[in-house]
Design a protein around this motif. Structure first.
Motif, PDB file in Angstrom:
ATOM      1  N   LYS A 225      -1.260  -3.284  -0.686  1.00  0.00           N
ATOM      2  CA  LYS A 225      -0.073  -3.307   0.163  1.00  0.00           C
ATOM      3  C   LYS A 225      -0.448  -3.388   1.637  1.00  0.00           C
ATOM      4  O   LYS A 225       0.277  -3.958   2.440  1.00  0.00           O
ATOM      5  CB  LYS A 225       0.755  -2.050  -0.076  1.00  0.00           C
ATOM      6  CG  LYS A 225       2.103  -2.372  -0.608  1.00  0.00           C
ATOM      7  CD  LYS A 225       2.933  -1.181  -0.774  1.00  0.00           C
ATOM      8  CE  LYS A 225       4.220  -1.689  -1.376  1.00  0.00           C
ATOM      9  NZ  LYS A 225       5.126  -0.715  -1.727  1.00  0.00           N
TER      10      LYS A 225
ATOM     11  N   GLY B 122       6.092  -6.312   3.364  1.00  0.00           N
ATOM     12  CA  GLY B 122       5.817  -5.272   2.384  1.00  0.00           C
ATOM     13  C   GLY B 122       5.383  -5.793   1.025  1.00  0.00           C
ATOM     14  O   GLY B 122       5.254  -5.034   0.081  1.00  0.00           O
ATOM     15  N   ARG B 123       5.164  -7.070   0.918  1.00  0.00           N
ATOM     16  CA  ARG B 123       4.725  -7.626  -0.362  1.00  0.00           C
ATOM     17  C   ARG B 123       3.225  -7.418  -0.499  1.00  0.00           C
ATOM     18  O   ARG B 123       2.461  -7.718   0.418  1.00  0.00           O
ATOM     19  CB  ARG B 123       5.052  -9.111  -0.396  1.00  0.00           C
ATOM     20  CG  ARG B 123       4.629  -9.775  -1.663  1.00  0.00           C
ATOM     21  CD  ARG B 123       5.547 -10.938  -1.960  1.00  0.00           C
ATOM     22  NE  ARG B 123       5.060 -11.678  -3.109  1.00  0.00           N
ATOM     23  CZ  ARG B 123       5.517 -11.485  -4.324  1.00  0.00           C
ATOM     24  NH1 ARG B 123       6.453 -10.596  -4.536  1.00  0.00           N
ATOM     25  NH2 ARG B 123       5.053 -12.190  -5.320  1.00  0.00           N
TER      26      ARG B 123
END
Length: 51
Positions: A48, A41-42
């Motif tokens: 994203k 999720g970084r």
């Protein structure tokens, strides 16, 4: 990127070209790092999700 790296690795080992092997490993490593960063999720490169 991972698939391209694997293709270059296979070509590098079939045709003994060290440059292809090196580029293949670099692309595989970069692809795996980007995949892992995206999976946790970084945001990668300001996004994203990569489509």
């Amino acid at each position: 990127m991972i698939v391209l790296g694997i293709i270059l690795l296979v070509l590098g080992y079939v045709l003994p070209v060290p440059l292809l092997i090196t580029l293949g490993w670099i692309l595989v490593v970069i692809g795996v790092v980007l995949f892992v960063l995206g999976a946790v999720g970084r945001p990668v490169g300001g996004r994203k999700v990569w489509f």
